[in-house]
Each structure stands twice: as structure tokens, then as C-alpha cells.
Design a protein around this motif. Structure first.
Motif, short mmCIF file in Angstrom:
data_model
loop_
_atom_site.label_atom_id
_atom_site.label_comp_id
_atom_site.label_asym_id
_atom_site.label_seq_id
_atom_site.Cartn_x
_atom_site.Cartn_y
_atom_site.Cartn_z
N UNK A 181 -69.55 62.29 -41.31
CA UNK A 181 -68.49 61.37 -41.71
C UNK A 181 -67.41 62.08 -42.51
N UNK A 182 -67.82 62.97 -43.41
CA UNK A 182 -66.83 63.75 -44.18
C UNK A 182 -66.08 64.71 -43.28
N UNK A 183 -66.77 65.30 -42.31
CA UNK A 183 -66.12 66.29 -41.43
C UNK A 183 -65.02 65.67 -40.58
N UNK A 184 -65.21 64.43 -40.13
CA UNK A 184 -64.24 63.85 -39.19
C UNK A 184 -62.94 63.41 -39.88
N UNK A 185 -62.90 63.43 -41.23
CA UNK A 185 -61.65 63.05 -41.90
C UNK A 185 -60.91 64.27 -42.45
N UNK A 186 -61.37 65.48 -42.13
CA UNK A 186 -60.70 66.66 -42.64
C UNK A 186 -59.44 66.97 -41.84
N UNK A 187 -58.45 67.50 -42.53
CA UNK A 187 -57.13 67.72 -41.94
C UNK A 187 -57.20 68.58 -40.68
N UNK A 188 -58.00 69.63 -40.71
CA UNK A 188 -58.05 70.58 -39.59
C UNK A 188 -59.04 70.16 -38.52
N UNK A 189 -59.66 69.00 -38.66
CA UNK A 189 -60.72 68.59 -37.74
C UNK A 189 -60.33 67.33 -36.98
N UNK A 190 -59.07 67.23 -36.58
CA UNK A 190 -58.55 66.02 -35.96
C UNK A 190 -58.34 66.19 -34.46
N UNK A 191 -58.48 65.07 -33.76
CA UNK A 191 -58.22 65.00 -32.31
C UNK A 191 -57.18 63.92 -32.08
N UNK A 192 -56.16 64.17 -31.24
CA UNK A 192 -55.13 63.14 -31.00
C UNK A 192 -55.75 61.84 -30.50
N UNK A 193 -55.29 60.72 -31.06
CA UNK A 193 -55.85 59.42 -30.69
C UNK A 193 -55.53 59.03 -29.26
N UNK A 194 -54.41 59.53 -28.70
CA UNK A 194 -54.08 59.13 -27.34
C UNK A 194 -55.14 59.64 -26.35
N UNK A 195 -55.81 60.76 -26.67
CA UNK A 195 -56.89 61.25 -25.81
C UNK A 195 -58.11 60.34 -25.91
N UNK A 196 -58.42 59.91 -27.13
CA UNK A 196 -59.58 59.02 -27.31
C UNK A 196 -59.36 57.70 -26.59
N UNK A 197 -58.12 57.20 -26.65
CA UNK A 197 -57.82 55.96 -25.93
C UNK A 197 -57.93 56.15 -24.43
N UNK A 198 -57.60 57.35 -23.93
CA UNK A 198 -57.74 57.63 -22.50
C UNK A 198 -59.20 57.53 -22.08
N UNK A 199 -60.10 58.07 -22.88
CA UNK A 199 -61.52 57.96 -22.54
C UNK A 199 -62.01 56.52 -22.64
N UNK A 200 -61.52 55.79 -23.64
CA UNK A 200 -61.96 54.40 -23.79
C UNK A 200 -61.49 53.53 -22.63
N UNK A 201 -60.36 53.87 -22.05
CA UNK A 201 -59.86 53.09 -20.90
C UNK A 201 -60.79 53.19 -19.70
#
Length: 576
Positions: A181-201
Motif C-alpha cells: 500500500x505504501x509502495x503504490x503511492x510513491x512518486x516514482x512508482x506510478x502507472x498512467x490511469x488511462x492504461x488501467x482504464x483500458x484494462x478495466x474496459x
């Protein structure tokens, strides 16, 4: 000579595949024709070194890497087998094959992905997209826990079974769960949300009425409730389409704009341009006092005349003023005198005056080598919690966020949001501050809040006082850890200005400056200790007089002189 050995920048030395490197250059320059991609702003940054050096564990992922920045680090690459297991399970919930979605993202999104990162991604297109797809499958399997929490479900299906069961649980109490949970909020550990929405679609969903964006927002709100130290009664309405990644969403939830707060017409009062610090705001009394600059000028003139003169008496004065025996003699009783109730208030200014006995260099501090030291951080100017409490200022908790900080002048009450501190809080706030500094889209609100808390919390007693008032909910080991958390936060940020909080600081300092303790201290500092040169001269004259009396008494018997004085009439009458 072998060029590989002689040239440290050769391809062979760096193990660079020349064919792939040339192909990436050609695609970036020749085939890159999408003007819209070139306009995409950078949204995923690396943490500046000045911040990273203060507390690396708060910025560097410890268990799982998401995205390209930390993917190949051996410490986090061990999680790859869990990521692959998550991707295999996630295939069951997709309406297309994993190969197909990777192919679609490579064709449509590769250039856009690279544009989001501010560092050059030295990976082939296939490697980048496959890495992103596997990381997203792992991330979505982790986030589904929070989606189910928001829906009120207590049991997951098969998504947290198998290979990830010892890492993730619905209650979120496992150590690995908290680390991820701490790792996924770190500045250098981010993934663009538009990609996540593509998978969710392309995911089969029980509720077909919810869009991919709504499903993702439900997940991220659950993450925000888990991580946010604040207890807002009403959450901001953040549009998921306006957010670049998870940390950006959390930032908008913590520091919402007017639109997200539902405020569309707001008049801003621009009267208060600066900040008045402790002791200001007592103008009526100051008008009746003389100008301190005139007294300072007079003392400077007398001091210059004496310092430039070499007359016999002046040399004696200089020896007395700057002589080590006298300086030591004056310092010996200081511990006893400073324990007196009234002199306690003047201890600081008097010590500053003694420091100036050696010369004019009192404004600079020097280290052991004699070089001038530059302050590493400038702390916000506001009294501590205990000082404010002694001055009659009341602390009151409010269920809200940063923007709910206020000061009621009539009731003399400082309202602070309830902040719940646990093992995640420092990482959460540090990365919000770092991201805010990287984006720099407006006032650094989170940074200013941490500066305010650092300003008022200096010691363990300050933290304890706020805990007893219900402002700090402490899940850490001790009140000392709370004080260390806030004091450590401001070592990595610079001072900024936020109008509303600056107004609160100004009002608090004005109220604090009206107490008799502060008035006395300010008076002594402005009208007495500011003229330390004149005071030093007067002290030297007193010492010279006492020395003369002592020398006189050593030659002539003072007792004999006193016995020769006429007796009072009462004594004569008795003698008769």
C-alpha cells in the motif's frame, strides 16, 4: 587497442543492443508524427535528490515496483513471480486474451506512455508494454480489495487466493499488504490511469451499469480512506478523468480545487499581503514608546568614539570590557540569576548580548572550523503548542481537511483538522509534498501544512497536548515519534505561501503578541538589549568603580574610616 576497453561510453561497455537503439531513435524521430502526443505534459517524476537524501525509504519502493523506474532493482524484482501469477488469474476476467490487449496498447499507447515519464525510458516497445500490462494486472488485483470494501463486502472471490493470499487480505492487516500500500503511492512508482482504464474496459464486471472510470474511482476512494490521515465528513468530488495516476488522484482528494469542492463563485480577500509574526499587532502601545532606532544610533556613536580613542582611561575600559577574567566573572552567577522567575523571561536576550561581547559578528554563527554556517531549513515563525496554550489560546479539533484550518479571534481558538498518524502517514504526506513540488501548479498547500505542524510541534509535550485535545490520533509508539515525524518532514521542503493558512498564522501571532510575557520580552529586546554596546559600557564603568573602591579599601582601612563617622543622636543619648 580494443575500443571496448579504451572507450568507457561504448555500446559494448554499457551492454546496449545497437540495433534496438537505432530502431528506437528512428521511431522517435522519423515515425513520430502524432502532434497530440508531444503536447502531453509529464506527470510521473523522479524525486529530487535533496528530498531523497532525507528519508530514502519513504520514496523508494521496498517490496513492489510499478512502472519502469524501479523495475530491474533486485530488491523488488523478486515480486515478479507474484505479478505473473496475478496476470494469469486476471486473464479469467477479461473478454480478450492478454496477448491481444498488449498488442492494442503497443499500437495505440506506447508513445503516450513514454511521454508521461520525465526520464527517457531505455526499453524496447514490447518490453515496456508487457511490463506495464503485468504490473497493471497485479495492481488491479490489489485494488479490488478496496472496491469490495466500498461495496460493503467482507469476502473476496478468487482474486486474493493462491499466490497472493499471504500478501493481500481484505482487512489490510498483513505486513506485506501495508508495505504494498505504501509502495503504490510513491512518486516514482506510478502507472498512467488511462492504461488501467483500458484494462478495466476489457474486464467482465458484475455491474455492467458502471463504467471503467467509475469502477476505478471506487477503488481509489477506498485507498484514500485507508491512507488519508484526515477525517473529512464529506469527500471532494474528484473527476477521475482529470487525474493522471493514483498519487495524482490522492492529491486532488487531499487538496481539492474549487470545482471539486463545489465552489464556483469565490471572492478572494487580498488585503493581507504579508505575515505578521509573534509580538506584532500591539501598535497602540508602541506609538507611546520612543523610536528604538534613535537609542541604537546614540549607543553606536558613543561606542565608535570610545573604540577609536586610545586615551589611557579608554584603554582601561577596553581591557575591562573584553578581558577574559571579567567575562568569566560575569558568566559565573548567570545560572543562579537565570533561575529567578522574572529573569527567566530575559534569559535568551541577555545570552545574546553576552555573545556580542566579542565583537560585531553576532548575526552569523560559525562552526568549529571558523566557517560561517548556513541554516539548512527555515522553520515557520509561530510559537509552539505549549507556548500558545500558556498564552490562553485554545486548540479545538475539527473533522475536515487542510482547508478547514482556522482561527477564531473572538474565542481565541485555533481549529485544526483531526490527523490520524500511523505507519503509513509519513510516506503518504512526504510523497504528496514531493509530487506537489514537482508539479508546482499552484501554492504548495500540503507543504505549508507540514510547515505549520512542524512550527507548533517542537517537543514530546506539544504532541501529547494535541493528543489529549483530540487533534492528534496517535497509532505510533509514543508522542516522541509524533514530534519526530513532523520535525523531520520540514527538513525536506522549502517555505511557501498559502493565503488562508498565512492569515491564520498572522492572527495567531497577533493574539500571542498581546500577552504580557511577549510584551515584556519584546520591550527588553527592542529597547534594552538592542543597545548592548551602551549596556556593556555602563557595566564596565560599574566594574571599574567597584575595583577602585576595593583598591582604596586595601590601602586605607575602610572599617577605620567608617568608625570615624559621627554617631547618630540615639546612640549619644544612650552613652550619656
Amino acid at each position: 587497442m580494443n575500443s571496448t576497453i579504451s572507450n568507457p561510453y561504448s555500446f559494448s561497455k554499457q551492454n546496449v543492443n545497437q540495433h534496438e537503439w537505432v530502431e528506437s531513435m528512428r521511431k522517435s524521430i522519423v515515425e513520430h508524427e502524432d502532434e497530440e502526443v508531444s503536447k502531453i505534459p509529464v506527470s510521473i517524476f523522479t524525486v529530487p535528490n535533496v528530498l531523497l537524501a532525507t528519508n530514502p525509504e519513504s520514496y523508494i519502493p521496498q517490496q513492489v515496483a510499478l512502472g519502469p523506474f524501479h523495475h530491474w532493482r533486485p530488491e523488488v524484482y523478486e515480486m515478479q513471480r507474484y505479478k505473473l501469477a496475478a496476470a494469469r488469474r486476471y486473464q479469467k476476467y477479461m473478454n480478450i486474451s492478454f496477448d491481444r490487449i498488449v498488442e492494442v496498447m503497443k499500437k495505440n499507447d506506447e508513445a503516450r506512455i513514454r511521454a508521461c515519464y520525465h526520464k527517457f525510458i531505455d526499453m524496447s516497445g514490447d518490453a515496456l508494454i508487457w511490463m506495464m500490462a503485468v504490473d497493471m494486472a497485479f495492481l488491479l488485483e490489489f485494488l479490488v480489495v478496496y472496491s469490495m470494501r466500498e461495496q460493503g463486502l467482507t469476502q473476496t472471490k478468487d482474486v486474493t487466493s493462491g499466490a497472493m493470499s499471504h500478501l493481500v487480505d481484505v482487512s489490510g492487516k498483513k505486513l506485506s499488504h501495508m508495505t504494498i500500500l505504501r509502495d503504490i503511492v510513491m512518486v516514482e512508482n506510478q502507472i498512467p490511469l488511462f492504461l488501467i482504464k483500458t484494462m478495466l474496459k476489457h474486464q467482465h464486471r458484475d455491474d455492467q451499469n458502471k463504467s471503467a472510470g467509475e469502477t476505478l474511482k471506487s477503488m481509489l476512494i477506498g485507498v484514500y480512506r485507508e491512507l488519508s490521515p484526515f477525517q473529512e465528513q464529506e469527500l471532494a468530488n474528484v473527476d477521475i478523468e482529470d487525474c493522471d495516476h493514483i498519487l495524482d488522484f490522492l492529491f486532488h482528494m487531499t487538496v481539492p480545487n474549487n470545482k471539486e469542492l463545489g465552489i464556483y463563485d469565490m471572492n478572494i480577500d487580498m488585503e493581507h499581503e504579508g505575515i505578521e509574526y509573534a509580538g506584532d499587532g500591539d501598535d497602540d502601545q508602541e506609538k507611546t514608546l520612543p523610536d528604538p532606532s534613535n537609542l541604537r544610533k546614540f549607543s553606536n556613536i558613543i561606542w565608535d568614539l570610545l573604540s577609536k580613542s586610545n586615551a589611557g582611561m579608554v584603554r582601561i575600559f577596553k581591557k575591562i570590557i573584553f578581558g577574559k577574567p571579567v567575562a568569566l566573572m560575569m558568566k559565573l552567577p548567570w545560572k543562579i540569576l537565570s533561575s529567578l522567575p522574572i529573569l527567566k523571561l530575559m534569559k535568551g536576550p541577555i545570552e545574546n548580548m553576552f555573545e556580542n561581547f566579542r565583537g560585531e559578528g553576532g548575526e552569523e554563527t560559525k562552526d568549529e572550523s571558523g566557517e560561517t554556517k548556513t541554516p539548512t531549513i527555515e522553520e515557520i515563525t509561530i510559537p509552539s503548542v505549549m507556548e500558545l496554550a500558556k498564552a490562553g489560546i485554545i486548540f479545538s479539533p475539527v473533522n475536515g481537511g487542510i482547508f478547514d484550518i482556522s482561527f477564531d479571534v473572538e474565542r481565541c481558538t485555533l481549529y485544526l483538522p483531526v490527523v490520524e498518524l500511523d505507519v503509513n502517514t509519513e510516506v503518504y504526506l512526504r510523497n504528496l509534498v514531493a509530487y506537489e513540488a514537482c508539479v508546482a501548479a499552484g501554492p504548495l498547500v500540503v507543504a505549508r501544512y507540514t510547515e505549520l505542524m512542524n512550527g507548533i510541534i517542537d517537543t514530546e509535550e506539544d504532541a501529547k497536548y494535541l493528543r489529549e485535545r483530540g487533534i492528534v490520533v496517535n497509532h505510533l509508539k509514543s508522542d516522541k515519534e509524533v514530534a519526530d515525524l513532523w520535525n523531520g518532514m520540514s527538513k525536506c521542503v522549502k517555505l511557501t505561501k498559502v493565503e488562508k493558512m498565512d492569515k491564520v498564522i498572522e492572527d495567531v501571532n497577533k493574539r500571542y503578541g498581546k500577552t504580557w510575557r511577549v510584551k515584556l520580552s519584546k520591550f527588553m529586546r527592542t529597547y534594552v538589549f538592542a543597545s548592548w554596546k551602551l549596556l556593556t559600557l555602563l557595566a564596565a564603568m560599574c566594574l571599574l568603580f567597584l575595583t577602585t573602591v576595593q583598591a582604596f579599601c586595601s590601602v586605607y582601612s575602610c572599617a577605620r574610616v567608617f568608625h570615624q563617622l559621627p554617631e547618630i543622636s540615639g546612640s549619644e543619648g544612650t552613652a550619656e
